[in-house]
Design an enzyme around this catalytic site. Structure first.
Site, short mmCIF file in Angstrom:
data_model
loop_
_atom_site.label_atom_id
_atom_site.label_comp_id
_atom_site.label_asym_id
_atom_site.label_seq_id
_atom_site.Cartn_x
_atom_site.Cartn_y
_atom_site.Cartn_z
N ILE A 52 49.22 25.47 106.76
CA ILE A 52 50.08 24.36 106.32
C ILE A 52 49.43 23.52 105.23
CG2 ILE A 52 51.42 24.24 108.45
CD1 ILE A 52 49.74 21.75 109.19
N HIS A 120 40.30 31.26 114.49
CA HIS A 120 41.24 31.57 113.42
C HIS A 120 40.49 31.95 112.15
CE1 HIS A 120 40.61 27.17 113.29
NE2 HIS A 120 40.86 27.22 111.98
N LEU A 121 40.92 33.05 111.58
CA LEU A 121 40.34 33.56 110.34
C LEU A 121 41.12 33.00 109.17
CD1 LEU A 121 38.51 35.61 108.76
CD2 LEU A 121 40.40 37.25 109.03
N HIS A 122 40.41 32.37 108.23
CA HIS A 122 41.03 31.92 106.98
C HIS A 122 41.01 33.09 106.01
CE1 HIS A 122 41.32 27.56 107.75
NE2 HIS A 122 40.28 27.79 108.54
#
Length: 165
Positions: A52, A120-122
């Protein structure tokens, strides 16, 4: 199966199994669709959606369907999960015609610099178009961000069933 094909049937199976779920976790709520977010990819193990607050023109997050803590809670047993997260991230970039491996960044924020305590993988690309603050925030070899490859190296160096300190 294409990334969005069969989302409804997979969605139902993921929501119904809820093996590990944190009712306070925003990513758990996205996985179960309690929060309406466009899912770009979903299978029984992983979900991908747009960040987001994008740090690059293409910025996706790949998260496990089950609640998994941050990088420091991982053990060597999690290496296949991290590798699959990388595969999904690269697949999403490839679907958007971003194929230059030198212009992508795959990584994780290092605790305590995590905004959400769900692994969480960016997935960011093109890195060459990232602004100053994004280059700082997602800077490799920093105290607050590690590449997926660096995380796998750290996990491989651990004795069995030990977490990263």
């Amino acid at each position: 199966m294409a990334a969005t094909e069969g989302l409804d049937s997979v969605s139902a199976s993921v929501v119904s199994r809820r093996e590990i779920y944190d009712c306070k976790c925003i990513f758990c709520k996205i996985v179960t669709q309690e929060i309406n977010t466009e899912l770009l990819y979903r299978d029984e193990e992983l979900v991908c959606f747009k960040d987001i607050k994008p740090g690059a023109p293409y910025h996706f997050l790949v998260v496990p369907a089950d609640h998994v803590g941050n990088c420091k809670t991982l053990t060597r047993e999690h290496i296949p999960l991290v590798e699959k997260m990388m595969e999904v991230g690269k697949k999403m970039l490839h679907q958007n015609n971003l194929t230059d491996p030198n212009d992508i960044r795959l990584g994780f924020h290092w605790p305590p610099f995590c905004s959400v305590a769900h692994l969480h993988l960016h997935v960011l690309a093109p890195v060459s178009q990232m602004g100053f603050m994004s280059r700082l925030f997602y800077r490799i070899n920093s105290y607050w961000f590690v590449t997926a490859d660096q995380l796998i190296e750290k996990l491989n160096a651990l004795p069995d069933d030990n977490q990263i300190k």
